[in-house]
Design a protein around this motif. Sequence first.
Motif, PDB file in Angstrom:
ATOM      1  N   UNK A  71       0.835  -1.200   0.000  1.00 16.50           N
ATOM      2  CA  UNK A  71       0.000   0.000   0.000  1.00 16.50           C
ATOM      3  C   UNK A  71       0.868   1.247   0.000  1.00 16.50           C
ATOM      4  N   UNK A  72       1.905   1.261   0.844  1.00 17.59           N
ATOM      5  CA  UNK A  72       2.835   2.396   0.852  1.00 17.59           C
ATOM      6  C   UNK A  72       3.507   2.554  -0.514  1.00 17.59           C
ATOM      7  N   UNK A  73       3.947   1.427  -1.102  1.00 22.80           N
ATOM      8  CA  UNK A  73       4.670   1.493  -2.370  1.00 22.80           C
ATOM      9  C   UNK A  73       3.783   1.979  -3.509  1.00 22.80           C
ATOM     10  N   UNK A  74       2.473   1.738  -3.407  1.00 20.53           N
ATOM     11  CA  UNK A  74       1.561   2.210  -4.453  1.00 20.53           C
ATOM     12  C   UNK A  74       1.454   3.728  -4.463  1.00 20.53           C
ATOM     13  N   UNK A  75       1.918   4.368  -3.393  1.00 14.51           N
ATOM     14  CA  UNK A  75       1.787   5.822  -3.260  1.00 14.51           C
ATOM     15  C   UNK A  75       3.062   6.577  -3.601  1.00 14.51           C
ATOM     16  N   UNK A  78       6.693  10.696  -8.618  1.00 17.18           N
ATOM     17  CA  UNK A  78       5.462  11.125  -7.962  1.00 17.18           C
ATOM     18  C   UNK A  78       5.795  11.914  -6.697  1.00 17.18           C
ATOM     19  N   UNK A  79       4.955  12.891  -6.343  1.00 16.18           N
ATOM     20  CA  UNK A  79       5.179  13.602  -5.082  1.00 16.18           C
ATOM     21  C   UNK A  79       4.935  12.664  -3.910  1.00 16.18           C
ATOM     22  N   UNK A  80       5.661  12.872  -2.828  1.00 16.93           N
ATOM     23  CA  UNK A  80       5.460  12.025  -1.661  1.00 16.93           C
ATOM     24  C   UNK A  80       4.096  12.324  -1.043  1.00 16.93           C
ATOM     25  N   UNK A  81       3.343  11.296  -0.663  1.00 12.15           N
ATOM     26  CA  UNK A  81       1.976  11.495  -0.164  1.00 12.15           C
ATOM     27  C   UNK A  81       1.954  12.127   1.226  1.00 12.15           C
ATOM     28  N   UNK A  82       0.894  12.892   1.485  1.00  7.03           N
ATOM     29  CA  UNK A  82       0.722  13.435   2.824  1.00  7.03           C
ATOM     30  C   UNK A  82      -0.083  12.439   3.662  1.00  7.03           C
ATOM     31  N   UNK A  83      -0.332  12.801   4.901  1.00  7.26           N
ATOM     32  CA  UNK A  83      -1.008  11.894   5.837  1.00  7.26           C
ATOM     33  C   UNK A  83      -2.400  11.505   5.349  1.00  7.26           C
ATOM     34  N   UNK A  84      -3.128  12.463   4.779  1.00  2.35           N
ATOM     35  CA  UNK A  84      -4.485  12.175   4.305  1.00  2.35           C
ATOM     36  C   UNK A  84      -4.472  11.173   3.156  1.00  2.35           C
ATOM     37  N   UNK A  85      -3.498  11.311   2.244  1.00  4.28           N
ATOM     38  CA  UNK A  85      -3.407  10.391   1.104  1.00  4.28           C
ATOM     39  C   UNK A  85      -3.061   8.979   1.568  1.00  4.28           C
ATOM     40  N   UNK A  86      -2.184   8.881   2.561  1.00  6.15           N
ATOM     41  CA  UNK A  86      -1.808   7.565   3.092  1.00  6.15           C
ATOM     42  C   UNK A  86      -3.011   6.899   3.748  1.00  6.15           C
ATOM     43  N   UNK A  87      -3.707   7.660   4.575  1.00 10.62           N
ATOM     44  CA  UNK A  87      -4.872   7.110   5.273  1.00 10.62           C
ATOM     45  C   UNK A  87      -5.941   6.660   4.272  1.00 10.62           C
ATOM     46  N   UNK A  88      -6.158   7.466   3.227  1.00  9.27           N
ATOM     47  CA  UNK A  88      -7.169   7.131   2.221  1.00  9.27           C
ATOM     48  C   UNK A  88      -6.804   5.846   1.484  1.00  9.27           C
ATOM     49  N   UNK A  89      -5.513   5.660   1.190  1.00 12.77           N
ATOM     50  CA  UNK A  89      -5.074   4.450   0.488  1.00 12.77           C
ATOM     51  C   UNK A  89      -5.317   3.208   1.336  1.00 12.77           C
ATOM     52  N   UNK A 138      -6.517  -1.436   8.337  1.00 11.53           N
ATOM     53  CA  UNK A 138      -6.434  -0.441   9.416  1.00 11.53           C
ATOM     54  C   UNK A 138      -5.146   0.364   9.282  1.00 11.53           C
ATOM     55  N   UNK A 139      -5.258   1.681   9.362  1.00 15.91           N
ATOM     56  CA  UNK A 139      -4.070   2.534   9.258  1.00 15.91           C
ATOM     57  C   UNK A 139      -3.520   2.773  10.648  1.00 15.91           C
ATOM     58  N   UNK A 140      -2.354   2.196  10.918  1.00 17.56           N
ATOM     59  CA  UNK A 140      -1.721   2.311  12.225  1.00 17.56           C
ATOM     60  C   UNK A 140      -0.284   2.782  12.036  1.00 17.56           C
TER      61      UNK A 140
END
Length: 206
Positions: free
Chosen positions: A134-138, A143-154, A161-163
């Motif tokens: 999931x992290x690698x897909x972002x 690509x720009x590095x994802x922010x917290x909202x983008x990580x949580x949404x993915x 569960x996002x932990x």
Amino acid sequence: MAYEDDALERMHRIMTEGRSAMVENMNRVHRGEPAVMRELAVKGERTPSQLADATGNSAGRISAILSSLEKKGWVTRTIDPENRRKVIVRITPEGLRLVNLHKKAMDDRVRWVFGQMGRRRTEEFLSLFEAMMTYMSLCGPGQPMPDEDAIRAAFERNGIPYEPAEDRETVLPDDVKDKFIMHRCGQEGDDTAKDADAANPGKDQS
């Protein structure tokens, strides 16, 4: 050396020095004849260009693979009656039978690996692997590095569960770091110019 560097080095070492016959076979499956047959078994009829795109092979390589498979009686190639320039590739019943046999053989071996690892470590591995993918897909190259909202949404899209790890660190890849530095330098240059203009209000702005 940061733990991220240690982890990356260890992962590369595991993937290269510890390469097993099973991993070599899986790599071959992803690009050679088995990959083409699997694509046809799952997607149905395809064109050679579609097969090349799906398996990451060149047009010449796909042509050679299809010729070999056709000689073995595992695929057929026919001209589309509605478009004489279009070739349709289909898997034969015998080819489909072999794909299913190969899949069962691979599944049986992975089951054996999980059996050796035990339930607890298998569950831990799958959870960590799912999170890693999931992290690698972002964070693909460029690509720009994802922010917290983008990580949580993915994670939510994948039903995971996002932990966030308590000891996580933000390590910028070099390509992103270079862009960030260049962006900051550009901003500082603009700020310097603005300061100079403010210090010399009568300067010609033409």
